[in-house]
Design a protein around this motif. Structure first.
Motif, short mmCIF file in Angstrom:
data_model
loop_
_atom_site.label_atom_id
_atom_site.label_comp_id
_atom_site.label_asym_id
_atom_site.label_seq_id
_atom_site.Cartn_x
_atom_site.Cartn_y
_atom_site.Cartn_z
N THR A 150 105.88 -44.62 2.91
CA THR A 150 105.04 -44.43 4.10
C THR A 150 103.68 -45.11 3.97
N PHE A 177 115.12 -47.28 9.82
CA PHE A 177 114.38 -46.18 10.43
C PHE A 177 115.07 -45.83 11.74
N SER A 178 115.55 -44.58 11.85
CA SER A 178 116.26 -44.17 13.05
C SER A 178 116.28 -42.64 13.10
N ASP A 179 116.27 -42.12 14.32
CA ASP A 179 116.38 -40.67 14.50
C ASP A 179 117.83 -40.23 14.50
N THR A 185 111.50 -52.15 11.28
CA THR A 185 112.62 -51.27 11.58
C THR A 185 113.48 -50.91 10.38
N HIS A 229 109.60 -39.67 3.77
CA HIS A 229 108.41 -40.41 3.34
C HIS A 229 108.62 -41.12 2.01
N SER A 260 114.68 -40.90 8.64
CA SER A 260 114.12 -40.27 9.83
C SER A 260 112.59 -40.29 9.77
N LYS A 261 111.97 -39.75 10.79
CA LYS A 261 110.51 -39.69 10.84
C LYS A 261 109.94 -38.79 9.75
N ASN A 262 110.72 -37.81 9.33
CA ASN A 262 110.27 -36.85 8.32
C ASN A 262 110.36 -37.40 6.89
#
Length: 173
Positions: A12, A91-93, A54, A110, A106-108
């Motif tokens: 991150t 990077f993808s949900d 991405t 790191h 995911s966004k979480n």
């Protein structure tokens, strides 16, 4: 499992572009995994990480020796390994289920945990049939064990252990 935390990369805070990380993979690394083919090793793992908008592209280069057991004489010897692998993390949900070659972040998330990947790459690199002779130096082969195996195999002697019931059946012809 705490020692495996050393094999992670926090991505991150990294700027876009290329980054390099080095890891030492020793015996304690493989002690963390049950049923590992490799128990002793002295490996250097270099990871080139390219962070993009991405995705993250990881290029692994693992070199060194693993302790292998010769299938011929049962002696332990150092087996040289050189492994080059690439892993892509997007990077993808949404979970990508179609492609097992791509890790989904995911966004979480790191950090990237590399211990599982390194473990997998090294275990896959272990030769299916290991032999001291493949090292190019026959000093590792245990001559005493080879002589013992040769004597136990019986050589060219044929032992007549035929069942007399089969002899009776042969007479029926």
């Amino acid at each position: 499992m705490k020692s495996l935390r050393n094999y992670s990369i926090p991505f991150t805070g990294l700027a876009l572009g290329k980054h390099h990380f080095d890891f030492d993979v020793k015996d304690d690394f493989f002690d963390e995994f049950d049923y590992s083919l490799v128990k002793k090793a002295d490996l250097k793992c270099g990871v080139n990480l390219e962070k993009q908008e991405t995705m993250v592209i990881l290029d692994f280069h693992i070199t060194g020796t693993i302790q292998a057991t010769c299938d011929t004489c049962l002696a332990e010897y150092p087996q040289q390994v050189e492994i080059r692998e690439q892993q892509i993390a997007k990077f993808s949900d949404e979970e990508i289920t179609d492609d097992e070659e791509i890790i989904t972040l995911s966004k979480n998330d790191h950090e990237l945990m590399l211990a599982g990947l390194i473990y997998e790459y090294v275990n896959v690199a272990v030769p299916f049939v290991t032999s001291c002779g493949d090292v190019g130096n026959t000093q590792y082969c245990d001559k005493e064990m080879l002589d013992k195996l040769k004597s136990l195999s019986g050589g060219n002697e044929q032992i007549d252990n035929t069942d007399p019931r089969w002899d009776a059946l042969k007479k029926i012809k």
